[in-house]
Design a protein around this motif. Structure first.
Motif, short mmCIF file in Angstrom:
data_model
loop_
_atom_site.label_atom_id
_atom_site.label_comp_id
_atom_site.label_asym_id
_atom_site.label_seq_id
_atom_site.Cartn_x
_atom_site.Cartn_y
_atom_site.Cartn_z
N SER A 151 3.00 8.01 1.49
CA SER A 151 1.53 8.19 2.50
C SER A 151 0.10 8.80 1.37
CB SER A 151 1.34 9.30 3.87
OG SER A 151 1.83 8.63 5.08
N TYR A 152 0.34 9.58 0.89
CA TYR A 152 -0.38 10.20 -0.27
C TYR A 152 -1.14 7.90 -1.07
CZ TYR A 152 0.78 14.69 -0.50
OH TYR A 152 1.18 16.06 0.41
N GLY A 153 -0.64 7.64 -1.25
CA GLY A 153 -0.03 6.74 -1.68
C GLY A 153 -1.40 5.89 -1.29
N ALA A 154 -1.09 5.35 -0.17
CA ALA A 154 -1.65 4.57 0.75
C ALA A 154 -3.14 5.38 1.04
CB ALA A 154 -1.14 5.02 1.75
N THR A 155 -3.22 6.68 1.06
CA THR A 155 -5.26 7.11 1.22
C THR A 155 -5.71 6.93 -0.10
OG1 THR A 155 -3.51 8.65 2.76
CG2 THR A 155 -6.13 9.49 1.76
#
Length: 198
Positions: free
Chosen positions: A40-44
């Motif tokens: 999720s961090y990468g996606a954000t």
């Protein structure tokens, strides 16, 4: 600016099932919450980067070709109506296959996810730029949309299987409601209401 339709559009697009959200759900099931948060961090970060690129590109285009804003509003409106149709007929029962669950895979997924790319390239010119064009204002809206996206990703992580079961149980009702909200957002972004008021 109609802040209600703007927020509805951002929440519907980011919270409804799409490739990124389904992969997050699969990651929770297969690799646990920690891996899903990493993804999720990468996606954000990629989501925020795409919004920044959109703001810069659209600012340049409007400076060079002022009428491009109307074209982008029309494209954004049709895209929202298309999304409404896709959400209406969506089937969330199929689980996405997951090969990797890393920060990098979450980051790269956003650049090949048509839902995210089209959303980030149309939300700013459709909702924000008709009213705000200064770099600080665009940065504030890009940050706000990124936060909404991150909240959506974290929601999918936190609710995991429970969220998926709810969507499957009430799939048609949820899809119809989300589709109607998107149609409303499309109408508000199109500028038709303002034309009628004149």
């Amino acid at each position: 600016m109609n802040i209600t339709s703007f927020l509805l559009y951002c929440c519907i697009v980011t919270f409804t099932p799409g490739p990124t959200n389904i992969v997050i759900l699969s990651t929770v099931h297969n690799f646990g919450t920690k891996k899903a948060i990493e993804y999720s961090y990468g996606a954000t970060i990629a989501f925020g980067l795409l919004l920044g690129i959109s703001a810069v590109l659209n600012t340049v285009l409007i400076a060079v070709i002022p009428k491009i804003l109307i074209v982008m509003q029309i494209i954004g409106t049709f895209y929202m109506l298309y999304l409404a149709y896709q959400i209406y007929k969506m089937d969330v029962s199929e689980s996405a296959e997951i090969r990797t669950a890393t920060f990098i895979s979450g980051f790269l997924m956003q650049f090949v996810n048509p839902k995210v790319v089209l959303f980030t390239m149309t939300v700013i010119p459709s909702f924000v730029m008709p009213y705000y064009t200064t770099p600080p204002a665009l940065a504030v809206f890009a940050t706000l949309i990124t936060i909404i996206g991150f909240c959506a990703f974290v929601t999918w992580v936190l609710f995991g299987a429970m969220f998926k079961e709810f969507l499957q149980k009430y799939q048609k009702t949820v899809n119809v409601i989300m589709a109607l909200f998107l149609v409303y957002s499309a109408i508000m972004a199109s500028g038709v209401v303002e034309l009628i008021k004149r």
